[in-house]
Design a protein around this motif. Structure first.
Motif, PDB file in Angstrom:
ATOM      1  N   GLY A  78      -4.311   3.077  10.241  1.00 42.93           N
ATOM      2  CA  GLY A  78      -4.649   4.248   9.455  1.00 42.93           C
ATOM      3  C   GLY A  78      -3.767   5.429   9.779  1.00 42.93           C
ATOM      4  O   GLY A  78      -3.368   6.195   8.890  1.00 42.93           O
ATOM      5  N   GLU A  79      -3.428   5.598  11.034  1.00 43.50           N
ATOM      6  CA  GLU A  79      -2.587   6.720  11.447  1.00 43.50           C
ATOM      7  C   GLU A  79      -1.194   6.600  10.853  1.00 43.50           C
ATOM      8  O   GLU A  79      -0.595   7.597  10.417  1.00 43.50           O
ATOM      9  N   GLU A  80      -0.667   5.392  10.774  1.00 47.16           N
ATOM     10  CA  GLU A  80       0.667   5.208  10.198  1.00 47.16           C
ATOM     11  C   GLU A  80       0.663   5.505   8.701  1.00 47.16           C
ATOM     12  O   GLU A  80       1.614   6.086   8.169  1.00 47.16           O
ATOM     13  N   ILE A  81      -0.421   5.137   8.025  1.00 51.21           N
ATOM     14  CA  ILE A  81      -0.539   5.439   6.597  1.00 51.21           C
ATOM     15  C   ILE A  81      -0.597   6.945   6.392  1.00 51.21           C
ATOM     16  O   ILE A  81       0.042   7.494   5.483  1.00 51.21           O
ATOM     17  N   GLY A 101      -6.545  -6.520  -5.782  1.00 49.40           N
ATOM     18  CA  GLY A 101      -5.267  -5.982  -6.235  1.00 49.40           C
ATOM     19  C   GLY A 101      -4.975  -4.590  -5.722  1.00 49.40           C
ATOM     20  O   GLY A 101      -5.537  -4.138  -4.724  1.00 49.40           O
ATOM     21  N   ASN A 102      -4.100  -3.887  -6.432  1.00 44.26           N
ATOM     22  CA  ASN A 102      -3.491  -2.649  -5.950  1.00 44.26           C
ATOM     23  C   ASN A 102      -4.202  -1.413  -6.500  1.00 44.26           C
ATOM     24  O   ASN A 102      -4.059  -1.060  -7.674  1.00 44.26           O
ATOM     25  N   LEU A 103      -4.955  -0.724  -5.653  1.00 48.86           N
ATOM     26  CA  LEU A 103      -5.659   0.490  -6.056  1.00 48.86           C
ATOM     27  C   LEU A 103      -4.690   1.629  -6.353  1.00 48.86           C
ATOM     28  O   LEU A 103      -4.905   2.421  -7.287  1.00 48.86           O
ATOM     29  N   LEU A 104      -3.617   1.747  -5.577  1.00 49.57           N
ATOM     30  CA  LEU A 104      -2.687   2.856  -5.766  1.00 49.57           C
ATOM     31  C   LEU A 104      -2.004   2.801  -7.133  1.00 49.57           C
ATOM     32  O   LEU A 104      -1.640   3.842  -7.692  1.00 49.57           O
ATOM     33  N   TYR A 137       0.844  -1.185   0.000  1.00 47.85           N
ATOM     34  CA  TYR A 137       0.000   0.000   0.000  1.00 47.85           C
ATOM     35  C   TYR A 137       0.883   1.240   0.000  1.00 47.85           C
ATOM     36  O   TYR A 137       0.940   1.999   0.965  1.00 47.85           O
ATOM     37  N   GLN A 138       1.609   1.401  -1.083  1.00 45.28           N
ATOM     38  CA  GLN A 138       2.454   2.573  -1.244  1.00 45.28           C
ATOM     39  C   GLN A 138       2.698   2.795  -2.733  1.00 45.28           C
ATOM     40  O   GLN A 138       2.431   1.926  -3.566  1.00 45.28           O
ATOM     41  N   LEU A 139       3.174   3.984  -3.046  1.00 41.11           N
ATOM     42  CA  LEU A 139       3.391   4.349  -4.434  1.00 41.11           C
ATOM     43  C   LEU A 139       4.581   3.584  -5.006  1.00 41.11           C
ATOM     44  O   LEU A 139       5.517   3.240  -4.278  1.00 41.11           O
ATOM     45  N   THR A 140       4.565   3.340  -6.298  1.00 42.31           N
ATOM     46  CA  THR A 140       5.605   2.492  -6.892  1.00 42.31           C
ATOM     47  C   THR A 140       6.991   3.103  -6.751  1.00 42.31           C
ATOM     48  O   THR A 140       7.978   2.376  -6.620  1.00 42.31           O
ATOM     49  N   ILE A 147       4.773  -9.732  -2.927  1.00 39.18           N
ATOM     50  CA  ILE A 147       3.485  -9.411  -2.294  1.00 39.18           C
ATOM     51  C   ILE A 147       2.503  -8.870  -3.324  1.00 39.18           C
ATOM     52  O   ILE A 147       1.332  -9.264  -3.365  1.00 39.18           O
ATOM     53  N   GLU A 148       2.986  -7.957  -4.175  1.00 40.10           N
ATOM     54  CA  GLU A 148       2.113  -7.393  -5.202  1.00 40.10           C
ATOM     55  C   GLU A 148       1.612  -8.495  -6.142  1.00 40.10           C
ATOM     56  O   GLU A 148       0.450  -8.489  -6.555  1.00 40.10           O
ATOM     57  N   ALA A 149       2.498  -9.433  -6.487  1.00 45.41           N
ATOM     58  CA  ALA A 149       2.092 -10.522  -7.370  1.00 45.41           C
ATOM     59  C   ALA A 149       0.996 -11.357  -6.720  1.00 45.41           C
ATOM     60  O   ALA A 149       0.019 -11.742  -7.379  1.00 45.41           O
TER      61      ALA A 149
END
Length: 631
Positions: free
Chosen positions: A95-98, A452-455, A78-81, A286-288
């Motif tokens: 949520g606070e850490e994100i 999958g990955n929304l970001l 859950y982070q940008l590529t 993980i993404e896979a």
């Protein structure tokens, strides 16, 4: 008769007085400072502003602060590529850490000066004459008169933009549920998206708490509050599939314990992540697994094809999920009749619920499936005549997922976006709308993911908007506007009919193959925010395909699907060629062999001796157009 050559141009053409690569000034305004509110800083000569109505960055991760809030996607995915945050505290981050991670990205890329918080856009209107967007913004003004306490009020001002980019997600606009008497309750009433009371056990230990809802927020709140409160009542009218945590196999590998629901990373783990090659491999694995899907661990099949209604494994999947839920409800098996769905798995968003079903079985929890009749001064009364005395009522009743914004966007001929989106939102590839030139969007209609990955999708939507902005700047366009027929074609691709049930006959499946969603479980009957909160109808929330399908589709814009106008009444489409010069031709200090810079060389595929490639010279300045900086 005089024959007119249709290709003959009038003689009023004049060369542009500019170099071909001299960027004209361009102004971009972004609405929203969440993940969708970012914009690649790859545009030179840019006037850039991000407006957000909230008091902090983060979008939904700023709004939501309820007990138990965690992302159900693994934190390292859950982070940008282009960002590699190796210091996540746990496999599933809070949520606070994100939110804190987003704050760090803002500071890392020095975006803070461009962000205007507590600035609410109230109207955005397109001017056909100028090709600009005209915005009205309200901002908080603090005034203090002598001898008086400070008083907060609001002031309005106006701004313009060549390009308008909306990054207002669907999980940021909430409202109180329509329950009679809610305002008469003498205790505390709180919405999950506006949590403003203490969450600690010391405060809650003598409280009787009612939680309304069974969505992802309610599930996390119930699991978190149950051991803290004196008594908890969960009011549930809908049914939902409760799954185990996503990418669970990797979680079990890390923890070595098949009973855990999360894993706290050790300092040794974090040190290992400092190896770039190892960490990249860890992230990719993980993404896979995420792109394989939610249920692949159990069934060893690809989950995206598993959403297709012809897949014979779908009934088996449903039975396995039902079995798992019944096992967790063994102490109160009657609850299963009111919460285990009849509809297909993934028809609505699959909800991981660590601890939720177990919490429902505890002695200090009541599960009430009866409809709420009204709220009284002392509690809640249901239609069966029963009532429960409460100290706190939690409305975990979700968000407005209709994609109707709380301000008007007005396009050509005075058309308001909400009217254009009636009876349902219609877009082109989720990023553009006909009749609304120079406007692009992320996290809008048909851009969500079912697995999958929304970001990843959000990033590609931002990239698309940047490519369009560079085209407008480079070709000196007044407007870029998607063609109505392109919107109609996308609509035809995604339009959902409703599927009545199983078994599926081959002829029926072949007839449904005319468009995308009818061949998936998403288009089957169930109440879902995918359909704007309806049981049946058009899928408005999801991209019609997998996340990596969206990434591929958005990578290469089809510019032929747009109409264009040129600045200053210019008719010649090649006016942007300028006066025949480049900036390097004019500037004596410019690099006149820029095409040999390593980053500008496009090596053909094949075997190469990498040792012969040129190492970039640190003394050469990198053009600002190559610098990436996103929110």
């Amino acid at each position: 008769m005089v024959l007119v050559d249709p290709l003959k141009k009038s003689s009023d053409f004049k060369l542009g007085d500019f170099a071909i690569d001299a960027p004209r000034p361009i102004k971009v305004v972004v609405i929203g400072a969440g993940y969708s509110g970012g914009f690649l800083q790859r545009v030179q000569n840019l006037d850039f502003t991000i407006y957000d109505a909230l008091a902090g960055v983060g979008g939904t991760w700023y709004v939501n602060k309820y007990p138990g809030l965690r992302c159900d996607i693994p934190s390292h995915a859950y982070q940008l590529t282009f960002e590699s945050h190796t210091n996540w505290s746990a496999f599933y981050a809070t949520g606070e850490e994100i939110r804190q991670n987003l704050e760090g990205i803002v500071d890392k890329y020095q975006l803070r000066p461009f962000i205007k918080l507590q600035h609410r856009v109230t109207v955005a209107r397109y001017s056909e004459e100028t090709g600009k967007w005209h915005l009205t913004i309200r901002r908080r003004r603090t005034s203090e008169k002598e001898g008086q306490a400070p008083k907060d009020d609001w002031e309005e001002f106006h701004d313009t933009a060549d390009i308008l980019f909306t990054g207002v997600g669907s999980l940021s606009r909430w409202a109180w549920p329509d329950i009679p008497g809610l305002e008469t309750f003498s205790g505390q009433v709180v919405h999950s998206a506006d949590w403003n009371i203490r969450q600690d056990k010391e405060y809650l230990s003598d409280k009787k708490v009612g939680v309304i809802g069974v969505g992802s927020s309610a599930i996390q709140i119930v699991a978190d509050l149950q051991p803290k409160v004196k008594h908890l009542v969960n009011y549930v009218r809908g049914k939902t599939w409760i799954s185990s945590t996503f990418v669970r196999e990797r979680l079990l590998q890390l923890s070595g314990d098949d009973t855990v629901e999360n894993y706290e990373f050790s300092e040794k783990d974090k040190a290992t992540f400092q190896d770039p090659a190892y960490y990249n491999r860890f992230r990719r694995e993980i993404e896979a697994e995420m792109n394989v899907g939610y249920v692949c661990i159990i069934f060893s099949v690809l989950a995206h094809p598993l959403t297709r209604i012809e897949n014979p494994l779908i009934p088996e999947v449903r039975e396995e999920f039902k079995k798992s839920m019944l096992q967790k409800l063994a102490k109160k098996p009657w609850i299963a009749d009111h919460i285990v769905p009849d509809f297909a798995v993934c028809c609505r968003r699959l909800t991981p619920g660590p601890g939720y079903l177990e919490a429902l079985c505890q002695d200090n929890v009541d599960f009430i499936p009866s409809q709420i009749k009204r709220v009284t001064a002392t509690g809640i009364e249901t239609v069966d005549g029963k009532s429960q005395n409460l100290d706190i009522i939690v409305c975990a009743t979700g968000f407005d997922t209709s994609y109707t914004l709380d301000f008007d966007i007005i396009g050509r001929k005075g058309v308001i976006l909400k009217d254009h989106h009636t009876p349902h939102p219609r877009t082109y590839m989720s990023v553009a709308v006909d009749g609304f030139p120079n406007m692009f969007q992320a996290s809008g209609p048909n851009s969500g993911v079912g697995a999958g990955n929304l970001l990843l999708v959000i990033e590609r939507q931002v990239d698309y908007a940047v490519a369009a902005t560079l085209k407008v700047q480079r070709e000196r366009l007044k407007s870029i506007e998607v063609k109505p027929e392109a919107v109609a074609d996308f609509e035809e691709y995604i339009e959902a009919s409703n599927f009545s049930g199983y078994p599926l006959r081959l002829a029926t499946y072949q007839s449904l193959m005319q468009s995308y969603f009818p061949i998936t479980v998403f288009g089957t009957k169930c109440r879902s925010w995918y359909k704007g909160g309806k049981e049946e109808g058009r899928i408005v929330a999801l991209w019609p395909g997998s996340p990596i399908h969206a990434a591929r589709a958005l990578t290469h814009p089809r510019w032929e699907d747009y109409n264009y106008e040129y600045l200053d009444g210019v008719k010649n489409r090649l006016y942007w060629l300028g006066n025949g010069d480049t900036v390097a031709d004019i500037d004596p200090n410019a690099d006149k062999a820029w095409y040999l810079r390593p980053e500008n060389i496009d090596y053909p595929p094949g075997k190469h001796d990498l040792s012969t490639r040129i190492t970039p010279d640190a003394t050469l300045s990198v053009p600002t157009s190559r610098v990436k900086a996103k929110l």
